[in-house]
Design an enzyme around this catalytic site. Structure first.
Site, PDB file in Angstrom:
ATOM      1  N   GLY A   1     -24.018   2.689 -31.344  1.00 17.96           N
ATOM      2  CA  GLY A   1     -22.712   3.339 -31.473  1.00 17.96           C
ATOM      3  C   GLY A   1     -21.588   2.729 -32.049  1.00 17.96           C
TER       4      GLY A   1
ATOM      5  CG  ASN B   1     -26.071   5.622 -43.976  1.00 18.27           C
ATOM      6  OD1 ASN B   1     -25.839   5.543 -45.115  1.00 18.27           O
ATOM      7  ND2 ASN B   1     -26.174   4.510 -43.609  1.00 18.27           N
TER       8      ASN B   1
ATOM      9  CB  SER C   1     -24.134   7.050 -38.885  1.00 19.01           C
ATOM     10  OG  SER C   1     -24.672   6.602 -40.084  1.00 19.01           O
TER      11      SER C   1
ATOM     12  NE  ARG D   1     -23.112   0.443 -43.003  1.00 17.94           N
ATOM     13  CZ  ARG D   1     -22.769   1.154 -43.939  1.00 17.94           C
ATOM     14  NH1 ARG D   1     -22.463   0.642 -45.077  1.00 17.94           N
ATOM     15  NH2 ARG D   1     -22.940   2.580 -44.079  1.00 17.94           N
TER      16      ARG D   1
ATOM     17  CG  ASP E   1     -24.646   9.431 -30.951  1.00 14.35           C
ATOM     18  OD1 ASP E   1     -23.703   8.725 -31.904  1.00 14.35           O
ATOM     19  OD2 ASP E   1     -25.653   8.792 -30.431  1.00 14.35           O
TER      20      ASP E   1
ATOM     21  CG  ASP F   1     -29.090   5.601 -34.007  1.00  8.01           C
ATOM     22  OD1 ASP F   1     -30.294   5.527 -34.125  1.00  8.01           O
ATOM     23  OD2 ASP F   1     -28.382   4.549 -33.988  1.00  8.01           O
TER      24      ASP F   1
ATOM     25  CG  ASP G   1     -27.926   6.516 -28.131  1.00 10.46           C
ATOM     26  OD1 ASP G   1     -26.783   6.945 -28.859  1.00 10.46           O
ATOM     27  OD2 ASP G   1     -28.563   5.574 -28.597  1.00 10.46           O
TER      28      ASP G   1
HETATM   29  P1  B16 Z   1     -23.969   3.021 -40.524  1.00  8.07           P
HETATM   30  P2  B16 Z   1     -24.311   6.928 -33.810  1.00  8.07           P
HETATM   31  C1  B16 Z   1     -24.573   4.490 -35.062  1.00  8.07           C
HETATM   32  O1  B16 Z   1     -24.995   5.758 -34.898  1.00  8.07           O
HETATM   33  C2  B16 Z   1     -25.565   3.731 -34.598  1.00  8.07           C
HETATM   34  O2  B16 Z   1     -25.737   3.526 -33.312  1.00  8.07           O
HETATM   35  C3  B16 Z   1     -25.249   1.811 -34.813  1.00  8.07           C
HETATM   36  O3  B16 Z   1     -26.241   1.309 -34.479  1.00  8.07           O
HETATM   37  C4  B16 Z   1     -24.657   2.050 -36.483  1.00  8.07           C
HETATM   38  O4  B16 Z   1     -23.798   0.522 -36.607  1.00  8.07           O
HETATM   39  C5  B16 Z   1     -23.380   2.924 -36.475  1.00  8.07           C
HETATM   40  O5  B16 Z   1     -23.842   4.285 -36.442  1.00  8.07           O
HETATM   41  C6  B16 Z   1     -23.087   2.924 -38.108  1.00  8.07           C
HETATM   42  O6  B16 Z   1     -23.889   3.415 -38.921  1.00  8.07           O
HETATM   43  O7  B16 Z   1     -24.287   1.776 -40.640  1.00  8.07           O
HETATM   44  O8  B16 Z   1     -24.994   4.083 -41.063  1.00  8.07           O
HETATM   45  O9  B16 Z   1     -22.732   3.523 -40.898  1.00  8.07           O
HETATM   46  O10 B16 Z   1     -25.067   6.324 -32.611  1.00  8.07           O
HETATM   47  O11 B16 Z   1     -22.745   6.830 -33.569  1.00  8.07           O
HETATM   48  O12 B16 Z   1     -24.836   8.276 -34.376  1.00  8.07           O
HETATM   49 MG    MG Z   2     -26.127   6.678 -30.550  1.00 10.65          MG
END
Ligand code: B16
Ligand code: MG
Length: 212
Positions: free
Chosen positions: A46, A119, A117, A49, A9, A11, A171
């Site tokens: 996780g 991003n 994400s 958005r 993962d 974030d 996480d």
């Molecule tokens: P984005 P992960 C997740 O990342 C984040 O934990 C979560 O808080 C967020 O809403 C999601 O990505 C989407 O992110 O807005 O950048 O597309 O933990 O899956 O790496």
């Molecule tokens: Mg995460």
């Protein structure tokens, strides 16, 4: 070795963009007069958005929002979040994560990202890992968010390995649930370290080396 690949993962595991997510959602929630704190924020780990926005809107009491208005809110949050990401650099990668990733690579394991994400590639570029992983499965190639296993199943497919031969590092409880649902072993770190469904508990990133 027990596994042929490790799926990380992003974030909360490789880097810590979770605080930036929180700050950006907090600005939006304050503007809409929605109570939002770190306890509610834990539920967003996780989660995609748009699903995160729906969780925040559970406490919204204003006039009904159309799908278009929700899209605008999510875009606004993402614009704030992206500004924070612009300040990230390779110094946001800890020595422990860098050294552990290199050790895993030296052992011949395939290494992939499995993140919700959209991003992901921008973040990896910011921290200097844009060319490091063998495969990236992220929010841009899935239609269902964790706890659905799609993001990890795609990552396994991208590195041409079966779920049973991959270890997922997460996480988020939703991420461990996704791993279990996909037939993967899951190692919980940070907020998911004590989660009962995790196969392993990681007190530190380098603990991955004990279980591969
Ligand atoms: P984005 P992960 C997740 O990342 C984040 O934990 C979560 O808080 C967020 O809403 C999601 O990505 C989407 O992110 O807005 O950048 O597309 O933990 O899956 O790496
Ligand atoms: Mg995460």
């Amino acid at each position: 070795m027990k596994y042929k690949a490790v799926i990380f993962d992003l974030d909360g595991v490789i880097c810590f963009t979770d605080e930036y997510h929180y700050q950006a959602w907090k600005i939006l929630a304050d503007e809409l007069d929605i109570p939002f704190d770190r306890t509610i924020n834990e539920r967003l780990r996780g989660v995609s958005r748009m699903d995160s926005l729906e969780i925040i809107l559970e406490k919204y009491t204003g006039p009904e929002l159309s799908a278009g208005e929700k899209e605008k809110l999510a875009t606004k949050k993402n614009d704030i979040y992206r500004k924070s990401l612009e300040n990230m650099s390779p110094s946001d990668l800890t020595d422990e994560v860098r050294e552990t990733l290199n050790s895993l690579r030296d052992k011949g394991l395939k290494l992939a990202i499995g993140s919700s994400s959209k991003n992901t590639r921008f973040i990896l570029k910011q921290i200097g890992l844009e060319d490091f992983f063998d495969a990236i499965s992220d929010g841009t190639n899935i239609t269902r968010s964790k706890p659905d296993p799609e993001v990890f199943l795609k990552a396994a497919e991208f590195v041409d390995e079966k779920p049973v031969d991959c270890l997922v590092i997460e996480d988020a409880e939703a991420g461990i649930d996704a791993a279990v649902a996909g037939g993967f072993d899951g190692a919980g770190i940070g907020s998911a370290a004590g989660y009962k469904k995790a196969t392993y508990r990681l007190d530190s990133f380098k603990d991955i080396l004990k279980y591969i």
